[in-house]
Structures are given as structure tokens and as C-alpha cells.
Design an enzyme around this catalytic site. Structure first.
Site, short mmCIF file in Angstrom:
data_model
loop_
_atom_site.label_atom_id
_atom_site.label_comp_id
_atom_site.label_asym_id
_atom_site.label_seq_id
_atom_site.Cartn_x
_atom_site.Cartn_y
_atom_site.Cartn_z
N LYS A 226 0.95 -1.17 0.11
CA LYS A 226 0.04 0.00 -0.04
C LYS A 226 0.88 1.12 -0.13
O LYS A 226 2.16 1.22 0.54
CB LYS A 226 -0.87 -0.16 1.36
CG LYS A 226 -2.03 0.91 1.10
CD LYS A 226 -3.03 0.01 0.50
CE LYS A 226 -4.58 0.70 0.64
NZ LYS A 226 -5.69 -0.10 0.27
N1 GLU Z 1 -7.23 -0.01 -3.11
C1 GLU Z 1 -7.91 -1.23 -3.59
C2 GLU Z 1 -8.06 -2.16 -2.24
O1 GLU Z 1 -8.01 -1.75 -1.15
C3 GLU Z 1 -7.54 -1.94 -4.69
C4 GLU Z 1 -6.06 -2.39 -4.85
C5 GLU Z 1 -5.28 -2.72 -6.10
O2 GLU Z 1 -6.34 -2.92 -6.97
O3 GLU Z 1 -4.30 -3.13 -6.29
O4 GLU Z 1 -8.20 -3.25 -2.54
#
Ligand code: GLU
Length: 433
Positions: free
Chosen positions: A117
Site C-alpha cells: 500500500k
Molecule cells: N485500493 C484497493 C484495495 O484496497 C484496490 C487495490 C488494487 O487494485 O491493487 O483493495
């Protein structure tokens, strides 16, 4: 040195509620599934983190430096995967907790991806388009040595969307000298995005609500009907608005939706496509004519069949959980219910669809986008949606099998499902050196 001191808290990662919550939930799952303590010891902290300063020139000529992060929690199953968040409260610990959730999410739905993240501590509503672009480009350059299609693949998250991904992809590609679409997912369709990606998280949320209703019925429990059932949606953004629209089209009565401006309520159900048009013009739900105003707190306490908290983490806590009356709660956001509040809700008979399962539609279609990009062969939206439903229903089944087997909460069952697959992979790969 001897081990066996138990789990020591870490001064570096432990500073946010979100991280502490994720660790509490991990250790609960580890305890229930009797996980090898050596594996739990490795999973409770991230593999790697990068903190960067991101200076940009503001429109008024001043230079301002923002703090940016990218955390890779675990990459046993494949490249890191997870969004980039623009939010004024973002910090290293929160990003680390969110990266941990991504590890379990990717693992439990069966993707060959790890968890990561990123985030920038900034209020995106205060940025012009030009400033947002400068921020994204400079951040990309600062973290470019740890991202890439085989290393770590960012995507949108709170406060970012496909435009940010286009800037990120362009910056990374400029530095390489050729187009590298696989460095991010959630891109615009024109530069290698997947059909259905933008709607995938909200759509997946509603798929899991459908599976939950069926599961409860199959197990002799009372379950509200979707057609004619009442729904409240907290957060009318990329996830909440799509979920509201999808469930509205299934015949549900969406009685309340909200965003940072507050909420709107109509006991006979809101016309969601009309509310979406209003938001397109006015940016916020507040002021919509065919409804009364309602506060976010009141929305969470409505006596509805389905509650979808789809905004941000930590909205249902021990402080307000006593007022929550919904029968099925679908965690569209990451971490909207704290671990202790979840226990309280489940103790009172609510059925929770946990974030790592409920909102996994986004990362699943991100994976499809990455795969389509590698093959340079793109699927129709119907193909994407059918494959999404298949992956999600298999994941739902694995989680509910563990829920029945271990007689635990749904969040614990979901983490057990994710950790179990990861555990096998980690044991096979062994500990380096
Ligand atoms: N931000 C989204 C999540 O928390 C998608 C992450 C992604 O597609 O890599 O799952």
C-alpha cells in the site's frame, strides 16, 4: 538469544489504530487456526517500507513538501499489490496496516500477488489538477526503484483514481524510455485499463451481499431479501456509489447515502441514478431535493437490512456500535469496523462480510487488468464481470467453510483463509538465508 517472548509490540509500526487492529485480527486468526507461531511472527510486521519527501511547486509559486510512503507487507505469492491513498491523516503505520490487509485479501481470493500500500499525507480537495499531477509524478520518481510490473503494482485507493494512475504510468514509462502499462492497474481504458475495473469494487460488494443472503438461507438462518430490502450506504464515492446503484437495480430500497458533506435520507428509497446525476453536478450528496438531511452518525444507526460502510476505516467503534441495528453489514471500505466492535455486532447476531472479502472485487479486476496487459489481449466487460463473480463466489465459499469449521467470526474466517494459503507458500519457500 532465546525466542518465545510472545509477540512484542513494535514502536515503529504500531502507532495507528488501523495497524493495531489488523494485528489483533491476525493474531486472533492465528490462535483459532493454531498457526505456526514462526509464521505469525513474520506476518505481523511488513517486509519493507519506503518513506519519501515529495516536494512540489504549488500554483501560487511556493514549494511545499509532502510525506509519501510505500509499504510492501509480504511478497511470498507474487509482486506487491495495493492502492495509493491521498488523505490528510495518512501515516506510515496506517499504510503498513493497509498493506497487511492487502496481503490477506490477495491470498484469500487466490491471486498470485502479495500485499502493499502507498499513500501521501495530503488533503486532495485542496489540490488543483496541476498540483495533484506534480505530486503523483514526483512521488512515482521517488519510489520508482521498488515498483514495477514484476515488483509492486500500485492502483487507486481513497483520494485517487484512474487519472492518478495515468500520471504514474507515464512518469514510470518516461524514466524507462518505453510504455510500461503493467506498472499500475486502475488505468484509463485508453492506455491499457480493463473494462469493469472502475465499478469492480462496488459490484463485488453487492455480489458478496447476494452470496451472504443465500448462505444464511442455506444454513437455516433468517435473511433479509435484497428485492425490497432496505439499505444505507456510508460513503458515496468510487465504491459506495457503485454499490448503491447495483443494489438499487436489484430492487433494494436505498434509504440513505452519505459523504463528507453529510447524508440524505428518504424512507421510501432514493432514486440512486438520479442522486448520481446530482453528485456529478454538485460534487456532494447534500442538497439533493427528494430527501431529508441526515448525519453520518444517524445513517450508521438506521434500522436497515443492509449497511454498507464504504468510506474510510474506524467508523464503527465501541463508541457507536451499540446503536448499529443493520442485519447484514458489508465492509466496502478497508477496516470500517474495529475488532472489538465487530465482536459486539456478531454477538448480537449481525452478519458481517469482512473487508478483505467484501471489497476484493477491486484487486481481482486489477489482477485481470495486469493479466490482460501482459497478454495484450483484452476482454469484454461481460467476460470481466463473469470472471469476477466466479473468483468472488469461490472465495466466499472458502471463507464460509472456515466460518462453519472454526465457529468463529467472519473476519477471522476470512483471515484464516488468506493466512492458510500464505502459510503453505511460506513454508515451501522457507526462510532465507
Ligand atoms: N485500493 C484497493 C484495495 O484496497 C484496490 C487495490 C488494487 O487494485 O491493487 O483493495
Amino acid at each position: 538469544m532465546s525466542g518465545g517472548d510472545g509477540y512484542l509490540s513494535s514502536h515503529l509500526w504500531d502507532t495507528s489504530d488501523l495497524y493495531r487492529n489488523a494485528v489483533t485480527e491476525l493474531l486472533e486468526a492465528a490462535n483459532v487456526m493454531k498457526l505456526d507461531p514462526n509464521i505469525a511472527e513474520r506476518l505481523r510486521v511488513p517486509k519493507r517500507a519506503m518513506i519519501v519527501s515529495v516536494p512540489i511547486r504549488l500554483d501560487d509559486g511556493h514549494i511545499k513538501t509532502f510525506e509519501g510512503y510505500r509499504v510492501q507487507h509480504n511478497m511470498t505469492l507474487g509482486p506487491g499489490k495495493g492502492g495509493i491513498r491521498f488523505h490528510p491523516e495518512v501515516n506510515l503505520s496506517e499504510v503498513a496496516g493497509l498493506a497487511m490487509l492487502m496481503t490477506f485479501k490477495c491470498s484469500l481470493v487466490g491471486l498470485p500477488l502479495g500485499g502493499a500500500k502507498g499513500g501521501i499525507r495530503v488533503d486532495p480537495s485542496q489540490l488543483s489538477r496541476q498540483e495533484a499531477q506534480a505530486l503523483m509524478r514526483r512521488y512515482t520518481t521517488e519510489i520508482n526503484m521498488i515498483i514495477g510490473p514484476d515488483k509492486d503494482i500500485p492502483a487507486p485507493d481513497v483520494g485517487t483514481d484512474s487519472r492518478h494512475m495515468a500520471w504514474m504510468m507515464d512518469t514510470f514509462s518516461q524514466e524507462k524510455g518505453f510504455a510500461v502499462p503493467g506498472v499500475v492497474t486502475g488505468k484509463p481504458i485508453e492506455i491499457g485499463g480493463s473494462l469493469g475495473r472502475a465499478e469492480s469494487t462496488g459490484r463485488g460488494v453487492v455480489y458478496t451481499i447476494q452470496y451472504a443472503v443465500q448462505f444464511l438461507k442455506d444454513n437455516g438462518k433468517s435473511a433479509p431479501k435484497i428485492d425490497g430490502g432496505t439499505v444505507a450506504v456510508h460513503g458515496f464515492g468510487k465504491v459506495g456509489a457503485v454499490a448503491a446503484e447495483e443494489i438499487y437495480h436489484l430492487g433494494a430500497k436505498v434509504v440513505a447515502v452519505s459523504d463528507a458533506s453529510g447524508g440524505i435520507y428518504n424512507k421510501n428509497g432514493l432514486n440512486i441514478p438520479d442522486v448520481m446525476k446530482w453528485v456529478e453536478k454538485n460534487r456532494v450528496v447534500a442538497g439533493y431535493k427528494e430527501a431529508e438531511p441526515i448525519s453520518n452518525d444517524e445513517l450508521l444507526a438506521l434500522p436497515v437490512d443492509f449497511l454498507i460502510p464504504a468510506a474510510i476505516d474506524g467508523v464503527i467503534t465501541m463508541k457507536n456500535v451499540g446503536r448499529v441495528k443493520a442485519k447484514i453489514i458489508a465492509e466496502g471500505a478497508n477496516g470500517p469496523i474495529t475488532a472489538d466492535a465487530m465482536k459486539d455486532l456478531e454477538g448480537r447476531g449481525a452478519f458481517i462480510i469482512p473487508d478483505v472479502l467484501c471489497n476484493a472485487g477491486g484487486v481481482i479486476v486489477s489482477y485481470f487488468e495486469w493479466v490482460q496487459g501482459i497478454q495484450n489481449f483484452f476482454w469484454s466487460e461481460t467476460e470481466v464481470n463473469n470472471k469476477l463473480a466466479e473468483v468472488m463466489s469461490n472465495a466466499f465459499k472458502r471463507v464460509t467453510d472456515n466460518y462453519l469449521k472454526y465457529k468463529c467470526g467472519m473476519k477471522t474466517a476470512a483471515l484464516i483463509t488468506g493466512v492458510d494459503r500464505l502459510n503453505k507458500a511460506m513454508l515451501l519457500r522457507g526462510l532465507f538465508p
